[in-house]
Design an enzyme around this catalytic site. Structure first.
Site, PDB file in Angstrom:
ATOM      1  N   GLU A   1      -7.537   3.321  -3.518  1.00 52.10           N
ATOM      2  CA  GLU A   1      -7.686   2.186  -3.080  1.00 52.10           C
ATOM      3  C   GLU A   1      -8.018   2.139  -1.662  1.00 52.10           C
ATOM      4  OE1 GLU A   1      -5.562   3.409  -5.277  1.00 52.10           O
ATOM      5  OE2 GLU A   1      -4.307   1.809  -6.266  1.00 52.10           O
TER       6      GLU A   1
ATOM      7  N   CYS B   1       0.064   1.574  -6.771  1.00 44.74           N
ATOM      8  CA  CYS B   1       1.392   1.520  -6.139  1.00 44.74           C
ATOM      9  C   CYS B   1       1.774   0.375  -5.039  1.00 44.74           C
ATOM     10  CB  CYS B   1       1.438   2.770  -5.535  1.00 44.74           C
ATOM     11  SG  CYS B   1       0.790   3.117  -4.049  1.00 44.74           S
TER      12      CYS B   1
END
Lengths: 167, 167
Positions: free
Chosen positions: B67, B95
């Site tokens: 990401e 996360c």
């Protein structure tokens, strides 16, 4: 000469304040470029291994916070993503992105200056870094040179508001 | 022909699965380099504007998650840190670092495949992205092609364990 009772903690506080002054110097570099003044330094074995300051506007990069820049620089220098033994000094409490990155990098200790009521993620809004469910935890030392670190930010935003009002 | 009741959601699901397959292709690129297979694509106005896959080991960078790489690429391409209007497709639940970065980048929507029981930060352990206290929220769509996204990871770790046992 310090007494035994206050000795070690006084020593540690002096060490922490010394490195926090370096983080403040980084924050001033951000400010000199018109960026929100936040700075960070990473210390290992008694020496600075990386520095970073907020560069979001100049880099037009949403991830260009002081901590992330310094973490990437330290990993590049150390040739490992695993920054065990590192203490991070940052003038503002890390946001969720940065607190998560500090977990991912396995740093030992995070020392910060001013609390962030809007995004602080190691103490204020979240306790990332002391969450037993995540695969790493780090020690947090909050509020080192907090007034000086916070004043950098409040003065910066005061000047921006004044400029917008045409003063 | 779809009924009115199921029409829009079926259309959206098809669109989401189409882009998730592109994120899976990115995850396979990570896997081809021996990296934990996680991939991401960023979509705006019906087209991919950035791709990323986990590169932590190759780059020795603790922040080199799919990401973050894709966010930085999209910001560089768009010449702005503010990625409004962007939907992020990622094979694994973000996360804390990545969820925080998605907030910082002001993305509209995050679609993920497999839940992450150990670090998931938009639903499983934290709800960063729907936290009213932070300065941005995004829509979360969980579990798109979850089995395929999860199998990539379980197969990868099974092969690693087998290799360690000498098979």
């Amino acid at each position: 000469m310090s007494t035994q009772a206050e000795g070690p903690s006084t020593d540690q506080r002096e060490i922490d304040e010394r490195w926090m002054r370096e983080a403040i110097a980084e924050a001033r570099r951000a400010e000199a470029h018109g960026e929100v003044p936040v700075g960070a330094v990473l210390v290992a074995d008694g020496a600075i291994i990386a520095r970073g300051h907020n560069l979001r506007e100049r880099a037009q990069d949403p991830t260009a916070h002081a901590e992330l820049i310094a973490l990437k620089a330290a990993a590049a220098r150390s040739r490992t993503w695993r920054l065990s033994g590192v203490t991070v000094y940052v003038t503002l409490e890390p946001c969720p992105m940065c607190a998560g990155a500090l977990v991912n990098a396995r740093v030992d200790r995070v020392v910060w200056g001013a609390a962030d009521p809007k995004a602080g993620a190691t103490e204020t809004l979240y306790s990332i870094g002391s969450d037993e469910r995540l695969n790493h935890r780090f020690e947090v030392c909050a509020g080192v040179l907090a007034d000086e670190c916070g004043s950098l930010l409040t003065d910066f935003f005061r000047r921006i508001r004044a400029a917008r009002r045409g003063h």
